[in-house]
Structures are given as C-alpha cells and as structure tokens.
Design an enzyme around this catalytic site. Structure first.
Site, PDB file in Angstrom:
ATOM      1  N   ARG A  15      -0.410 -13.988  -7.376  1.00  0.00           N
ATOM      2  CA  ARG A  15       0.845 -14.732  -7.296  1.00  0.00           C
ATOM      3  C   ARG A  15       0.749 -15.853  -6.263  1.00  0.00           C
ATOM      4  NH1 ARG A  15       4.781  -9.669  -6.291  1.00  0.00           N
ATOM      5  NH2 ARG A  15       2.891  -8.973  -5.204  1.00  0.00           N
ATOM      6  N   LYS A  75       2.666 -11.831  -0.187  1.00  0.00           N
ATOM      7  CA  LYS A  75       2.386 -10.555   0.465  1.00  0.00           C
ATOM      8  C   LYS A  75       2.177 -10.744   1.961  1.00  0.00           C
ATOM      9  CE  LYS A  75       2.106  -7.076  -1.127  1.00  0.00           C
ATOM     10  NZ  LYS A  75       3.200  -6.086  -1.282  1.00  0.00           N
ATOM     11  N   TYR A  94       7.049 -10.982   1.807  1.00  0.00           N
ATOM     12  CA  TYR A  94       7.201  -9.531   1.849  1.00  0.00           C
ATOM     13  C   TYR A  94       6.365  -9.006   3.009  1.00  0.00           C
ATOM     14  CZ  TYR A  94       9.186  -9.486  -2.902  1.00  0.00           C
ATOM     15  OH  TYR A  94       9.983  -9.681  -4.007  1.00  0.00           O
ATOM     16  N   HIS A  96       7.090  -5.351   4.537  1.00  0.00           N
ATOM     17  CA  HIS A  96       7.025  -3.883   4.460  1.00  0.00           C
ATOM     18  C   HIS A  96       6.422  -3.300   5.733  1.00  0.00           C
ATOM     19  CE1 HIS A  96       8.289  -4.011   0.289  1.00  0.00           C
ATOM     20  NE2 HIS A  96       7.319  -4.855   0.015  1.00  0.00           N
ATOM     21  N   GLU A 118      12.102  -8.362   1.640  1.00  0.00           N
ATOM     22  CA  GLU A 118      12.638  -7.076   1.177  1.00  0.00           C
ATOM     23  C   GLU A 118      13.886  -6.614   1.913  1.00  0.00           C
ATOM     24  OE1 GLU A 118       9.515  -5.945   4.305  1.00  0.00           O
ATOM     25  OE2 GLU A 118       9.703  -7.432   2.701  1.00  0.00           O
ATOM     26  N   SER A 134      11.072  -5.771  -8.263  1.00  0.00           N
ATOM     27  CA  SER A 134      11.377  -4.395  -8.647  1.00  0.00           C
ATOM     28  C   SER A 134      11.515  -4.287 -10.160  1.00  0.00           C
ATOM     29  CB  SER A 134      12.668  -3.928  -7.965  1.00  0.00           C
ATOM     30  OG  SER A 134      12.512  -3.867  -6.569  1.00  0.00           O
ATOM     31  N   ILE A 178      16.874  -0.332  -9.130  1.00  0.00           N
ATOM     32  CA  ILE A 178      16.338  -1.340 -10.038  1.00  0.00           C
ATOM     33  C   ILE A 178      15.037  -0.863 -10.671  1.00  0.00           C
ATOM     34  CG2 ILE A 178      15.526  -3.711 -10.249  1.00  0.00           C
ATOM     35  CD1 ILE A 178      18.482  -3.527  -9.650  1.00  0.00           C
ATOM     36  N   ASP A 198      18.761  10.779  -9.305  1.00  0.00           N
ATOM     37  CA  ASP A 198      19.249   9.987  -8.188  1.00  0.00           C
ATOM     38  C   ASP A 198      20.213  10.849  -7.370  1.00  0.00           C
ATOM     39  OD1 ASP A 198      19.162   6.845  -7.452  1.00  0.00           O
ATOM     40  OD2 ASP A 198      21.112   7.652  -6.894  1.00  0.00           O
ATOM     41  N   VAL A 239      11.812   5.355  -5.318  1.00  0.00           N
ATOM     42  CA  VAL A 239      12.772   5.566  -4.236  1.00  0.00           C
ATOM     43  C   VAL A 239      12.660   4.431  -3.224  1.00  0.00           C
ATOM     44  CG1 VAL A 239      13.432   7.079  -2.335  1.00  0.00           C
ATOM     45  CG2 VAL A 239      12.727   8.057  -4.525  1.00  0.00           C
ATOM     46  N   VAL A 267       5.729   3.677  -7.158  1.00  0.00           N
ATOM     47  CA  VAL A 267       6.074   2.275  -6.913  1.00  0.00           C
ATOM     48  C   VAL A 267       6.493   2.068  -5.461  1.00  0.00           C
ATOM     49  CG1 VAL A 267       7.489   0.335  -7.709  1.00  0.00           C
ATOM     50  CG2 VAL A 267       6.800   2.109  -9.324  1.00  0.00           C
ATOM     51  N   VAL A 269       4.919   3.004  -2.900  1.00  0.00           N
ATOM     52  CA  VAL A 269       3.763   3.167  -2.008  1.00  0.00           C
ATOM     53  C   VAL A 269       3.705   2.088  -0.930  1.00  0.00           C
ATOM     54  CG1 VAL A 269       2.108   1.840  -3.421  1.00  0.00           C
ATOM     55  CG2 VAL A 269       1.302   3.769  -1.998  1.00  0.00           C
ATOM     56  N   ASP A 270       4.247   0.895  -1.194  1.00  0.00           N
ATOM     57  CA  ASP A 270       4.218  -0.145  -0.161  1.00  0.00           C
ATOM     58  C   ASP A 270       5.234   0.120   0.944  1.00  0.00           C
ATOM     59  OD1 ASP A 270       6.468  -0.709  -1.644  1.00  0.00           O
ATOM     60  OD2 ASP A 270       5.896  -2.754  -2.171  1.00  0.00           O
ATOM     61  N   VAL A 298      -0.976   1.334  -6.828  1.00  0.00           N
ATOM     62  CA  VAL A 298      -1.227  -0.073  -6.491  1.00  0.00           C
ATOM     63  C   VAL A 298      -0.011  -0.628  -5.746  1.00  0.00           C
ATOM     64  CG1 VAL A 298      -1.650  -2.381  -7.414  1.00  0.00           C
ATOM     65  CG2 VAL A 298      -2.787  -0.387  -8.435  1.00  0.00           C
ATOM     66  N   ALA A 299      -0.276  -1.198  -4.575  1.00  0.00           N
ATOM     67  CA  ALA A 299       0.829  -1.636  -3.711  1.00  0.00           C
ATOM     68  C   ALA A 299       1.415  -2.981  -4.126  1.00  0.00           C
ATOM     69  CB  ALA A 299       0.351  -1.696  -2.259  1.00  0.00           C
TER      70      ALA A 299
END
Length: 372
Positions: A15, A75, A94, A96, A118, A134, A178, A198, A239, A267, A269-270, A298-299
């Site tokens: 990206r 990133k 981003y 994180h 984020e 997301s 999302i 949820d 989550v 998803v 994991v990051d 994969v992050a």
C-alpha cells in the site's frame, strides 16, 4: 507544509499512504509533497503519475525523512526507520503501539509527534480511519480462511459452502464490529453456517436483523466460546479495544478442544491478538501450526490487495491529512477532537491511556498545545 511519503518497507506491504489524487489535493492547498520513487508501484501508481500530480519524486527513504515536516505512511515505522525520524516530526500512520513496546520506546526517545490512524475517533465512538481497513480485513479473513481449510494447506479439507447433500463449514466469528460483520457477511455469502459472538446485546440485535438466515448471533462468554470452538471449522478473531491490547478469548489450553485442521484467523493480531497462540506473521510466511491448528496471523492483511486498500484508506485519511498540513498538528488537534484523540505520543510523552497501560508507562492526560 512539507509532506513526505516514503515507500513502505514492511514485509510484503504494497500500500501507499497518498495517491496521485491526494498529492493534487495537497498541492491545491499550497503544500509541497515529496514521494519516494516507486512508493506507489505496488498499488498501481507510477512515479510519472505522482510527478504529473505535482509531487517531487526523490530517490531514497532517507531523503524523504530528512526533508519532510509531516510523514504520511500506512504502517508503523520499523526498526531501520527509527534513526531517520527527527525530533518534533509529525508521523501520521497506523501505529498500534499497544502491540509493540520497542516501537513505543523508540518514538518517545525520538521526540516524534505520533498521530495514529487507529485511535482517531468520532463523537459516536466510531473509528473512521480504521473502518476501511477493517472492512477489507474482515472480508479477507474469510477468503484466506477458506483457502487454508484446504487439505494441501493442512486444513480440514472442507469447502466453506459445502455442496448439495454435504453440510457447509461452520464459521465462528468473535466480535461483532466492522471486521466481524464483514467476515460474517462474506462467510454467509459463500454458504457457510456462521455464528457471530459479541458482548453487546444491542449489537447482537442489530446483527440478527441485518444478517441472512445462515448467520446466528450468540452472547460472547467463556462457556459459549468453549462450546463453539469444538465444532467450528474456521474461527475469526475480530475483537478490538481501541488503542489497547486485545483480550485473549481463546487460550493455548483451548486448542485441544478443536478438531485437527481447524483454521484460526486472528485479525486482532496487530493489537496483540485475541487468540493466545497467535503471533504476527507475514504474507510471505502467513501460517504456522500449533497442536494441529492452522494459525493465519498476518498483521497487515489489507496489504495483499493494495489497490483496493490504498483507495479505501486514502479516501478516509486525506481530509484529516489536509487539516494537519493546513493548520499544523497543534492547532488542528485543538480544533478537532477527532484528531486530538489520535495523538498517542508527543513531546516524549504518552497521551493515550491504552498505550500507557499496555507497557506500564506514565500517562499524560493533558497536553499543552503551545501553538493552538
């Protein structure tokens, strides 16, 4: 303002943070944009397109960091970029931080101004710069999960939608935000039997109304999760606690409850991951196996579909980037509460509570915006 767009150097990250259209918009406001050569190639944008839009195309990442007042990325900076960052340089990307203590300490020590996509937050608690990625990641979670359920890839050998006379796969989605919503929609569209969990009863009511008949909703708790993972073929961790570590909803001990060849796609994991055994992987080596369970972690999942992801991301980030460039970060954050919530680190201090709590570091609740 002088704006720099470096080429992303994280593994298989294709990206780019600004499209030629974004460059043109920045130029319209009187800003100078430096784009590293080939920064946009992975997303389908050539150096000539950037030059024609008014950017100055320069050769190296070192040159971009050296000249720019504001760096716009996709990133978080990786270790090789830390020495390039200047004191008081604004980084808009981003981050994180809650999943990387070395990155947190590095940005504090560099004295950078770190405004994280984020945690930019609207009054209704929505996260406008996280939503587009997301959406991509949620849909990709099912695309990748379906692939890794194939036997040659060590999965259970199950077709997600089944065929007439053979039942479809069971998909468990943890989290109804999302990511979870998009994952459930994709899985349902492929014909799977989907359960989405949820903690919010109003959210479950909403999902129950909008989802097709092959999607069931269920309250998220340890008992229900433990029961569901025993028969699930694909589990998606979706989550999110904004700016903070995700809780571990599935622990290492719980893997033994799953059937061999079950696929888990985390998803989250990051942000530390909601499945205890998940650690970040890359598009180059996306999976690993623990206790016969296939882990896809994969992050930067949206990096695999960079054309779609770049356009979706820049549609959301550009209006905020223009505000930062026009006003400077202090005035922009003083006038826009959404941007102010994006400030994670500035002046060597942590300004976002979730980041401070993640690493047991001092939290500075108030920031004096000197030039506001």
């Amino acid at each position: 303002m002088i704006i720099g767009v470096p080429k992303e150097i994280k593994n298989n990250e294709n990206r780019v943070a600004l499209t030629p259209a974004g460059v043109s918009e920045m130029k319209k406001h009187g800003h100078t944009v430096y784009v590293q050569s080939t920064a946009g190639l992975g997303s389908g944008f050539s150096d000539d397109e950037y030059a024609n839009a008014g950017a100055v195309v320069i050769g190296t990442i070192e040159e971009v960091y050296a000249i720019a007042e504001m760096i716009i990325k996709v990133k978080e900076p990786i270790a090789s970029e830390y020495p390039l960052i200047k004191k008081d340089q604004l980084l808009f990307t981003y981050f994180h931080f809650a999943s990387s203590e070395p990155l947190t300490h590095a940005m504090i020590e560099k004295g950078a101004v770190c405004l994280a996509y984020e945690t930019v937050e609207k009054a209704d608690r929505s996260l406008p710069l996280l939503v587009p990625m997301s959406e991509v990641a949620g849909r990709m979670a099912i695309q990748q999960g379906a692939k890794y359920l194939e036997k040659p890839l060590k999965g259970r050998g199950i077709l997600l939608g089944g065929v007439p006379g053979v039942p479809p796969a069971k998909v468990l989605v943890l989290g109804g935000g999302i990511v979870g919503t998009q994952a459930a929609k994709m899985a349902a569209g492929l014909g799977a039997q989907v359960t989405i969990m949820d903690l919010s009863l109003p959210r479950l009511r909403y999902l129950d109304d909008i989802m097709p008949a092959n999607v069931n909703t269920e309250m998220s708790n340890h008992y229900n999760i433990t029961k569901a993972i025993a028969t699930a073929d694909l589990i998606v961790g979706a989550v999110l606690i904004p700016g903070a570590k995700a809780p571990h909803l599935i622990t290492r001990d719980m893997l033994k409850l799953m059937r061999p060849g079950t696929v888990v796609v985390d998803v989250a994991v990051d942000q530390g991951g909601c499945i205890e055994t998940c650690t970040p992987t890359t598009h180059e080596n996306p999976t690993f196996i623990i206790d016969d369970i296939v882990h896809y972690c994969v992050a930067n999942m949206p990096g695999a579909v960079p054309y779609t992801s770049t356009l979706a991301l820049t549609n959301a980030t550009l209006p905020y980037a223009v505000q930062l460039a026009n006003k400077g970060w202090e005035k922009a954050c003083n006038e826009n509460e959404e941007l102010k919530k994006g400030l994670n680190i500035a002046n060597g201090k942590i300004l976002y509570k979730g980041v401070a709590e993640a690493w047991n570091l001092p939290f500075n609740e108030e920031l004096v915006l000197a030039n506001a």
